[in-house]
Design a protein around this motif. Structure first.
Motif, mmCIF file in Angstrom:
data_model
loop_
_atom_site.group_PDB
_atom_site.id
_atom_site.type_symbol
_atom_site.label_atom_id
_atom_site.label_comp_id
_atom_site.label_asym_id
_atom_site.label_seq_id
_atom_site.Cartn_x
_atom_site.Cartn_y
_atom_site.Cartn_z
ATOM 1 N N LEU A 150 0.834 -1.208 0.000
ATOM 2 C CA LEU A 150 0.000 0.000 0.000
ATOM 3 C C LEU A 150 0.866 1.255 0.000
ATOM 4 C CD1 LEU A 150 -2.655 -0.932 2.724
ATOM 5 C CD2 LEU A 150 -2.970 -0.974 0.245
ATOM 6 N N SER A 151 0.311 2.303 -0.559
ATOM 7 C CA SER A 151 0.997 3.598 -0.502
ATOM 8 C C SER A 151 0.840 4.174 0.906
ATOM 9 C CB SER A 151 0.388 4.559 -1.522
ATOM 10 O OG SER A 151 -0.921 4.941 -1.114
ATOM 11 N N LYS A 152 1.632 5.198 1.212
ATOM 12 C CA LYS A 152 1.544 5.834 2.524
ATOM 13 C C LYS A 152 0.152 6.409 2.763
ATOM 14 C CE LYS A 152 6.398 6.924 3.168
ATOM 15 N NZ LYS A 152 7.399 7.964 3.420
ATOM 16 N N ILE A 153 -0.415 6.970 1.723
ATOM 17 C CA ILE A 153 -1.760 7.562 1.844
ATOM 18 C C ILE A 153 -2.790 6.480 2.150
ATOM 19 C CG2 ILE A 153 -3.599 8.738 0.551
ATOM 20 C CD1 ILE A 153 -1.341 10.260 -0.939
ATOM 21 N N PHE A 210 -6.378 3.518 6.016
ATOM 22 C CA PHE A 210 -6.741 2.285 6.719
ATOM 23 C C PHE A 210 -6.489 2.408 8.222
ATOM 24 C CE2 PHE A 210 -6.489 -0.103 2.586
ATOM 25 C CZ PHE A 210 -7.793 -0.591 2.626
ATOM 26 N N GLU A 211 -5.400 3.075 8.593
ATOM 27 C CA GLU A 211 -5.107 3.289 10.010
ATOM 28 C C GLU A 211 -6.222 4.104 10.666
ATOM 29 O OE1 GLU A 211 -2.716 2.430 12.342
ATOM 30 O OE2 GLU A 211 -2.044 0.970 10.864
ATOM 31 N N LYS A 212 -6.656 5.148 9.976
ATOM 32 C CA LYS A 212 -7.727 5.985 10.498
ATOM 33 C C LYS A 212 -9.009 5.166 10.658
ATOM 34 C CE LYS A 212 -10.137 10.311 9.607
ATOM 35 N NZ LYS A 212 -10.337 11.432 8.688
ATOM 36 N N THR A 213 -9.307 4.350 9.677
ATOM 37 C CA THR A 213 -10.481 3.481 9.737
ATOM 38 C C THR A 213 -10.355 2.503 10.904
ATOM 39 O OG1 THR A 213 -10.775 3.623 7.338
ATOM 40 C CG2 THR A 213 -11.838 1.784 8.460
ATOM 41 N N ARG A 214 -9.176 1.879 11.033
ATOM 42 C CA ARG A 214 -8.938 0.890 12.092
ATOM 43 C C ARG A 214 -9.110 1.521 13.470
ATOM 44 N NH1 ARG A 214 -4.978 -0.072 15.462
ATOM 45 N NH2 ARG A 214 -3.557 1.358 14.422
#
Length: 134
Positions: free
Chosen positions: A98-101, A106-110
């Motif tokens: 995955l790209s950094k963006i 996904f981190e924000k979603t998690r």
């Protein structure tokens, strides 16, 4: 001839009984390993040493391997629900591609999903401590 075959049958029965005992012993050792792993992960969740998502995914897989009954599954449903809610997030190799963006999204979603489940998952992890499944 009959005595010969009776001895042969008896010998096969003894071998079969030994194999059954060995399989039971292996199954017991495997279940002990799975239960110990659940305990370590549950403690890690309670101590906040592991992300809720990773802990929930790992514990849910271990509990599935222990073939817990429906009542136990219901008691610890928060763990299974969090694992399911985050199952769309890539892991391992897929994550590294995955790209950094994309990773940030996904981190924000998690984190948002974990916030919803945190209280329930930590409570389930506390209740898992000291519990053993066959």
């Amino acid at each position: 001839i009959a005595v010969h075959y009776l001895r042969k049958v008896k010998k096969m029965q003894v071998i079969k009984e030994q194999q059954v005992k060995e399989l039971d012993n292996l199954k017991s050792n495997h279940n002990n390993y799975l239960n110990t792993s659940v305990q370590v992960l549950a403690q890690s969740l309670v101590d906040d040493q592991l992300s809720l998502t990773e802990g929930a995914i790992r514990i849910s897989v271990l509990l599935d391997n222990l073939k817990i009954d429906d009542a136990a599954r219901s008691d610890f449903s928060a763990i299974f629900q969090l694992a399911e809610a985050t199952s769309h997030i890539p892991i391992l190799e897929a994550w590294s591609r995955l790209s950094k963006i994309e990773k940030k999204q996904f981190e924000k979603t998690r984190v948002g999903i974990e916030d919803q489940y945190k209280e329930f998952v930590v409570d389930a992890a506390r209740r898992l401590k000291g519990k053993s499944f066959n």
